[in-house]
Design an enzyme around this catalytic site. Structure first.
Site, PDB file in Angstrom:
ATOM      1  N   LYS A  13      27.318  34.002  41.594  1.00 35.62           N
ATOM      2  CA  LYS A  13      26.433  35.118  41.963  1.00 35.62           C
ATOM      3  C   LYS A  13      26.411  35.349  43.465  1.00 35.62           C
ATOM      4  CE  LYS A  13      22.675  33.113  40.478  1.00 35.62           C
ATOM      5  NZ  LYS A  13      23.095  31.780  40.028  1.00 35.62           N
ATOM      6  N   ARG A  88      13.936  33.985  37.717  1.00 35.63           N
ATOM      7  CA  ARG A  88      14.485  32.836  37.012  1.00 35.63           C
ATOM      8  C   ARG A  88      13.656  32.433  35.807  1.00 35.63           C
ATOM      9  NH1 ARG A  88      17.757  30.657  41.570  1.00 35.63           N
ATOM     10  NH2 ARG A  88      18.873  28.798  40.922  1.00 35.63           N
ATOM     11  N   ARG A 127      31.713  22.606  45.820  1.00 38.68           N
ATOM     12  CA  ARG A 127      31.089  23.555  46.754  1.00 38.68           C
ATOM     13  C   ARG A 127      30.688  22.857  48.053  1.00 38.68           C
ATOM     14  NH1 ARG A 127      26.667  27.528  44.365  1.00 38.68           N
ATOM     15  NH2 ARG A 127      25.411  25.673  43.987  1.00 38.68           N
ATOM     16  N   ARG A 162      25.465  20.686  49.575  1.00 36.37           N
ATOM     17  CA  ARG A 162      24.024  20.874  49.372  1.00 36.37           C
ATOM     18  C   ARG A 162      23.463  19.670  48.639  1.00 36.37           C
ATOM     19  NH1 ARG A 162      23.186  26.700  46.622  1.00 36.37           N
ATOM     20  NH2 ARG A 162      21.733  25.457  45.405  1.00 36.37           N
ATOM     21  N   ARG A 173      19.489  21.176  36.870  1.00 34.08           N
ATOM     22  CA  ARG A 173      19.484  22.623  37.154  1.00 34.08           C
ATOM     23  C   ARG A 173      20.067  23.419  35.988  1.00 34.08           C
ATOM     24  NH1 ARG A 173      22.732  22.735  42.357  1.00 34.08           N
ATOM     25  NH2 ARG A 173      22.383  24.971  42.389  1.00 34.08           N
TER      26      ARG A 173
END
Ligand code: AMP
Length: 221
Positions: A13, A88, A127, A162, A173
């Site tokens: 996203k 969310r 990532r 992160r 998550r």
């Protein structure tokens, strides 16, 4: 254009939102980015948010809605926006609808990014972010060197992972996504706002699919 991008963590996203900014001339509003900034500044809200983020849970609606209300009130959001990572859950979706109703500017579209589970885990584990410019890299698809450095900043800072991209937190998550966020797809489908795109493809292919969905809506404005 008032756009919501929905999808699991790691579904792309944020990457796609960044590409839409120029194409549509509207800002990306990422609640994850806004919450990370608040946490880094050490505001009271930011510190509360950090605890939830580090555990992979959702940050309290009260905090997220305060941040969104303020951000949507800024001048650059008057022509439209790309919401990335918000809403969310159902209470957030309802609160957003009522904020937008008040100003007579409802959502135009909600795009759901579909990506299979194994690909998400692979993307998130790869990532890395530049601590200086915030650009996102992936060690699988955009190898930034060993050790990884940002190739866009002059002083080539070392990229960081992160904290909430570590494996245990990612599982949590994804579970939160399935339980609280994914059901929003039905909510938006019932309102005729939902479009679904297959997002487990190269970045440019996903961008093309997204533009194909958005352009007709833009022309209809
Ligand atoms: P993201 O960068 O979108 O993956 O978000 C990172 C984390 O920020 C999430 O795991 C949540 O803890 C928090 N967060 C971001 N957006 C929201 C939201 N709309 N509601 C609640 N928590 C959020």
């Amino acid at each position: 254009m008032r756009i919501v991008l929905m999808g699991a963590p790691g579904s792309g996203k944020g990457t796609q939102a960044q590409r839409l900014i120029e194409r549509f001339g509207i800002p990306q509003i990422s609640t994850g980015d806004l919450l990370r900034e608040a946490a880094a500044r050490g505001t009271p809200y930011g510190l509360r948010a950090r605890a939830a983020m580090d555990s992979g849970a959702l940050v309290a609606d009260e905090i997220v809605l305060g941040i969104i209300r303020e951000r949507l009130g800024q001048a650059d959001a008057a022509r439209g926006f790309i919401l990335d990572g918000f809403p969310r859950n159902l209470p957030q979706a309802e609160a957003l609808a009522s904020m937008l109703d008040t100003i007579g500017k409802p959502l135009d579209v909600v795009v759901l990014f579909e990506v299979d589970y194994a690909e998400i885990v692979r993307r998130i584990s790869g990532r890395r972010t530049c601590p200086r410019c915030g650009r996102v890299f992936n060690v699988h698809t955009h190898p930034p060197g060993t050790p990884p450095h940002c190739d866009q900043c002059d002083d080539r800072p070392k990229l960081v992972q992160r904290r909430d991209d570590e494996e245990v937190t990612v599982k949590r998550r994804l579970q939160v996504y399935e339980e609280q966020t994914r059901p929003l797809a039905e909510h938006y489908a019932a309102q005729g706002l939902l479009r679904v795109i297959q997002a487990d493809a190269p970045v440019d292919v996903v961008t093309a699919r997204l533009i194909e969905v958005l352009e007709p809506l833009e022309r209809a404005q």
